[in-house]
Write a protein that holds these residues in place. Structure first.
Motif, PDB file in Angstrom:
ATOM      1  N   HIS A 188       2.643   3.443   7.327  1.00 44.38           N
ATOM      2  CA  HIS A 188       3.029   4.942   7.326  1.00 44.38           C
ATOM      3  C   HIS A 188       4.336   4.913   7.791  1.00 44.38           C
ATOM      4  O   HIS A 188       4.690   5.910   8.379  1.00 44.38           O
ATOM      5  CB  HIS A 188       2.278   5.822   8.300  1.00 44.38           C
ATOM      6  CG  HIS A 188       0.885   5.995   7.770  1.00 44.38           C
ATOM      7  ND1 HIS A 188       0.538   6.318   6.617  1.00 44.38           N
ATOM      8  CD2 HIS A 188      -0.433   6.264   8.632  1.00 44.38           C
ATOM      9  CE1 HIS A 188      -0.939   6.308   6.485  1.00 44.38           C
ATOM     10  NE2 HIS A 188      -1.138   6.283   7.707  1.00 44.38           N
ATOM     11  N   GLN A 189       5.006   3.878   7.480  1.00 48.69           N
ATOM     12  CA  GLN A 189       6.407   3.570   7.713  1.00 48.69           C
ATOM     13  C   GLN A 189       7.440   4.819   7.425  1.00 48.69           C
ATOM     14  O   GLN A 189       7.947   5.440   8.609  1.00 48.69           O
ATOM     15  CB  GLN A 189       7.225   2.651   7.223  1.00 48.69           C
ATOM     16  CG  GLN A 189       8.664   2.356   7.781  1.00 48.69           C
ATOM     17  CD  GLN A 189       9.135   0.994   7.766  1.00 48.69           C
ATOM     18  OE1 GLN A 189       8.254   0.001   7.617  1.00 48.69           O
ATOM     19  NE2 GLN A 189      10.312   0.839   7.925  1.00 48.69           N
ATOM     20  N   VAL A 190       7.570   5.438   6.385  1.00 46.56           N
ATOM     21  CA  VAL A 190       8.513   6.533   5.999  1.00 46.56           C
ATOM     22  C   VAL A 190       7.946   7.758   6.968  1.00 46.56           C
ATOM     23  O   VAL A 190       8.866   8.276   7.503  1.00 46.56           O
ATOM     24  CB  VAL A 190       8.394   6.944   4.792  1.00 46.56           C
ATOM     25  CG1 VAL A 190       9.341   7.912   4.263  1.00 46.56           C
ATOM     26  CG2 VAL A 190       8.957   5.538   4.026  1.00 46.56           C
ATOM     27  N   LYS A 191       6.793   8.162   6.838  1.00 47.41           N
ATOM     28  CA  LYS A 191       6.491   9.353   7.674  1.00 47.41           C
ATOM     29  C   LYS A 191       6.601   8.950   9.184  1.00 47.41           C
ATOM     30  O   LYS A 191       7.142   9.820   9.863  1.00 47.41           O
ATOM     31  CB  LYS A 191       4.892   9.373   7.435  1.00 47.41           C
ATOM     32  CG  LYS A 191       4.406   9.698   6.115  1.00 47.41           C
ATOM     33  CD  LYS A 191       3.068   9.976   5.773  1.00 47.41           C
ATOM     34  CE  LYS A 191       2.825  10.054   4.276  1.00 47.41           C
ATOM     35  NZ  LYS A 191       1.282   9.980   4.043  1.00 47.41           N
ATOM     36  N   TYR A 194      12.441   5.315  -1.452  1.00 50.14           N
ATOM     37  CA  TYR A 194      11.331   6.333  -1.529  1.00 50.14           C
ATOM     38  C   TYR A 194      12.170   7.429  -1.785  1.00 50.14           C
ATOM     39  O   TYR A 194      13.259   7.736  -0.912  1.00 50.14           O
ATOM     40  CB  TYR A 194      10.591   6.564  -0.069  1.00 50.14           C
ATOM     41  CG  TYR A 194       9.598   5.262   0.016  1.00 50.14           C
ATOM     42  CD1 TYR A 194       8.403   5.198  -0.425  1.00 50.14           C
ATOM     43  CD2 TYR A 194      10.294   4.282   0.686  1.00 50.14           C
ATOM     44  CE1 TYR A 194       7.607   4.176  -0.315  1.00 50.14           C
ATOM     45  CE2 TYR A 194       9.191   3.039   0.755  1.00 50.14           C
ATOM     46  CZ  TYR A 194       7.940   3.109   0.157  1.00 50.14           C
ATOM     47  OH  TYR A 194       6.933   2.095   0.471  1.00 50.14           O
ATOM     48  N   ARG A 224       0.921  -1.078  -0.055  1.00 52.94           N
ATOM     49  CA  ARG A 224       0.031  -0.041   0.059  1.00 52.94           C
ATOM     50  C   ARG A 224       0.828   1.211   0.030  1.00 52.94           C
ATOM     51  O   ARG A 224       1.778   1.208   0.694  1.00 52.94           O
ATOM     52  CB  ARG A 224      -0.823   0.222   1.223  1.00 52.94           C
ATOM     53  CG  ARG A 224      -1.904  -1.002   1.061  1.00 52.94           C
ATOM     54  CD  ARG A 224      -2.845  -0.982   2.467  1.00 52.94           C
ATOM     55  NE  ARG A 224      -3.787  -1.828   1.753  1.00 52.94           N
ATOM     56  CZ  ARG A 224      -5.282  -1.702   1.891  1.00 52.94           C
ATOM     57  NH1 ARG A 224      -5.832  -0.347   2.077  1.00 52.94           N
ATOM     58  NH2 ARG A 224      -6.151  -2.384   1.353  1.00 52.94           N
ATOM     59  N   LEU A 225       0.498   2.139  -0.831  1.00 50.40           N
ATOM     60  CA  LEU A 225       0.991   3.505  -0.827  1.00 50.40           C
ATOM     61  C   LEU A 225      -0.193   4.297  -0.134  1.00 50.40           C
ATOM     62  O   LEU A 225      -1.329   4.185  -0.434  1.00 50.40           O
ATOM     63  CB  LEU A 225       1.346   3.923  -2.127  1.00 50.40           C
ATOM     64  CG  LEU A 225       2.673   3.240  -2.800  1.00 50.40           C
ATOM     65  CD1 LEU A 225       2.783   3.869  -4.168  1.00 50.40           C
ATOM     66  CD2 LEU A 225       3.996   3.384  -1.755  1.00 50.40           C
ATOM     67  N   ASP A 226       0.454   5.348   0.733  1.00 45.49           N
ATOM     68  CA  ASP A 226      -0.757   6.158   1.156  1.00 45.49           C
ATOM     69  C   ASP A 226      -1.471   7.069   0.019  1.00 45.49           C
ATOM     70  O   ASP A 226      -0.985   7.146  -1.184  1.00 45.49           O
ATOM     71  CB  ASP A 226      -0.155   7.132   2.322  1.00 45.49           C
ATOM     72  CG  ASP A 226       0.395   6.544   3.342  1.00 45.49           C
ATOM     73  OD1 ASP A 226       0.145   5.428   3.876  1.00 45.49           O
ATOM     74  OD2 ASP A 226       1.410   7.061   4.080  1.00 45.49           O
ATOM     75  N   THR A 247       1.106   9.424  -1.432  1.00 44.00           N
ATOM     76  CA  THR A 247       2.048   9.055  -1.729  1.00 44.00           C
ATOM     77  C   THR A 247       2.100   8.768  -3.392  1.00 44.00           C
ATOM     78  O   THR A 247       0.865   8.278  -3.897  1.00 44.00           O
ATOM     79  CB  THR A 247       2.375   7.756  -1.026  1.00 44.00           C
ATOM     80  OG1 THR A 247       2.460   8.291   0.044  1.00 44.00           O
ATOM     81  CG2 THR A 247       3.753   7.008  -1.657  1.00 44.00           C
ATOM     82  N   LEU A 276       6.281  12.290  -0.926  1.00 40.41           N
ATOM     83  CA  LEU A 276       6.641  11.140  -0.816  1.00 40.41           C
ATOM     84  C   LEU A 276       6.540  10.467  -2.159  1.00 40.41           C
ATOM     85  O   LEU A 276       5.245  10.384  -2.834  1.00 40.41           O
ATOM     86  CB  LEU A 276       5.956  10.280   0.377  1.00 40.41           C
ATOM     87  CG  LEU A 276       6.513   8.826   0.654  1.00 40.41           C
ATOM     88  CD1 LEU A 276       7.875   8.823   1.057  1.00 40.41           C
ATOM     89  CD2 LEU A 276       5.627   8.239   1.855  1.00 40.41           C
TER      90      LEU A 276
HETATM   91  N1  URA Z   1       5.666   4.977   4.062  1.00 41.19           N
HETATM   92  C1  URA Z   1       4.783   5.986   4.226  1.00 41.19           C
HETATM   93  O1  URA Z   1       4.902   6.511   5.295  1.00 41.19           O
HETATM   94  N2  URA Z   1       3.717   5.985   3.372  1.00 41.19           N
HETATM   95  C2  URA Z   1       3.781   5.353   2.182  1.00 41.19           C
HETATM   96  O2  URA Z   1       2.914   5.444   1.288  1.00 41.19           O
HETATM   97  C3  URA Z   1       4.796   4.505   2.079  1.00 41.19           C
HETATM   98  C4  URA Z   1       5.760   4.130   3.023  1.00 41.19           C
END
Ligand code: URA
Length: 235
Positions: A184-187, A133, A101-103, A106, A200
């Motif tokens: 929401h890993q990257v965030k 990313y 999944r992408l947010d 994103t 993103l």
């Molecule tokens: N991490 C995020 O926070 N959002 C994404 O869509 C993918 C990875």
């Protein structure tokens, strides 16, 4: 073995009744002989099937890359929002789902398929499939922030991230490579170092690169090489 009409239908030549009509009209050949019977059984991997003289290749699964636009949700169905599955409805395949999944906000590479087994493999954290990313930041990262992100950070709710890689592209723009896909890993990773994601975009995933010719919202089928690459797990 598969019924000829079923195979043609699965390969999106037409609906079952359209396919039957086309068969009657003599538009389909198997190994060079015209076949008009819908129930004719074919060996899907080896028989040479043509429709209007053009080869019909049987494939069990299909694979598309989508340059996901912002504002579209990574789901098959949603009550209020446009979904990535709807974006691909012109392919004729309505059972494609996104691999991961992408947010909603994103953008970037999203693999769409009907191959559940491959999706499972690519998403398993054990396989360490790399996802890259491009992250726009609210403020520049310090050296200490980079070290923390690379070693793993506490993103709350008892979750800690695995080692990652940070590449500074510009002061407020980085490339972050991770092998997991927590919610929401990257965030949450950037929040963990007191920063904030302002944009993103996912670029490659497991060796599969986003085709730069695809504008936002466009998609194309993967090539044979690309399919072999993701199945072989090259990253
Ligand atoms: N991490 C995020 O926070 N959002 C994404 O869509 C993918 C990875």
């Amino acid at each position: 073995m598969l019924r000829l009409d079923k195979l043609l239908c699965e390969m999106k030549i037409g609906t079952r009744s359209q396919v039957k009509k086309e068969l009657k009209q003599g538009l389909v050949a198997v190994n060079g002989e015209i076949v008009t019977k819908p129930e004719y059984k074919v060996e899907e991997e080896t028989d040479r099937i043509t429709y209007k003289g053009k080869p019909v290749r049987y494939r069990k699964h299909v694979y598309y890359m989508l340059n996901k636009p912002a504002g579209v949700v990574s789901a098959t169905r949603d009550h209020t929002c446009r979904t990535v599955t709807e974006l691909l409805k012109d392919t004729g395949y309505t059972d494609l789902f996104p691999v991961g999944r992408l947010d909603k906000d994103t953008e970037g590479l999203l693999l769409m398929t009907d191959d559940g087994e491959l999706a499972h493999q690519l998403l398993s954290p054990k396989k360490h499939v790399e996802k890259v990313y491009e992250v726009g930041l609210r403020e520049a990262l310090s050296g200490e922030d980079v070290r923390k992100l690379e070693n793993g950070v506490d993103i709350g709710e008892g979750e800690r991230t695995l080692p990652a890689r940070v590449e500074i592209a510009e002061e407020m723009r980085i490339f972050l490579t991770i092998t997991e896909g927590k919610f929401h890993q990257v965030k949450r990773m950037l929040q963990a170092v007191g920063n904030e994601v302002v944009s993103l975009r996912r670029i490659p995933m497991g060796g599969l690169k986003l085709d730069s010719r695809l504008a936002s919202g466009e998609y194309r089928e993967l090539s044979e090489e690309e399919i072999a690459g993701i199945k072989g797990g090259h990253h």
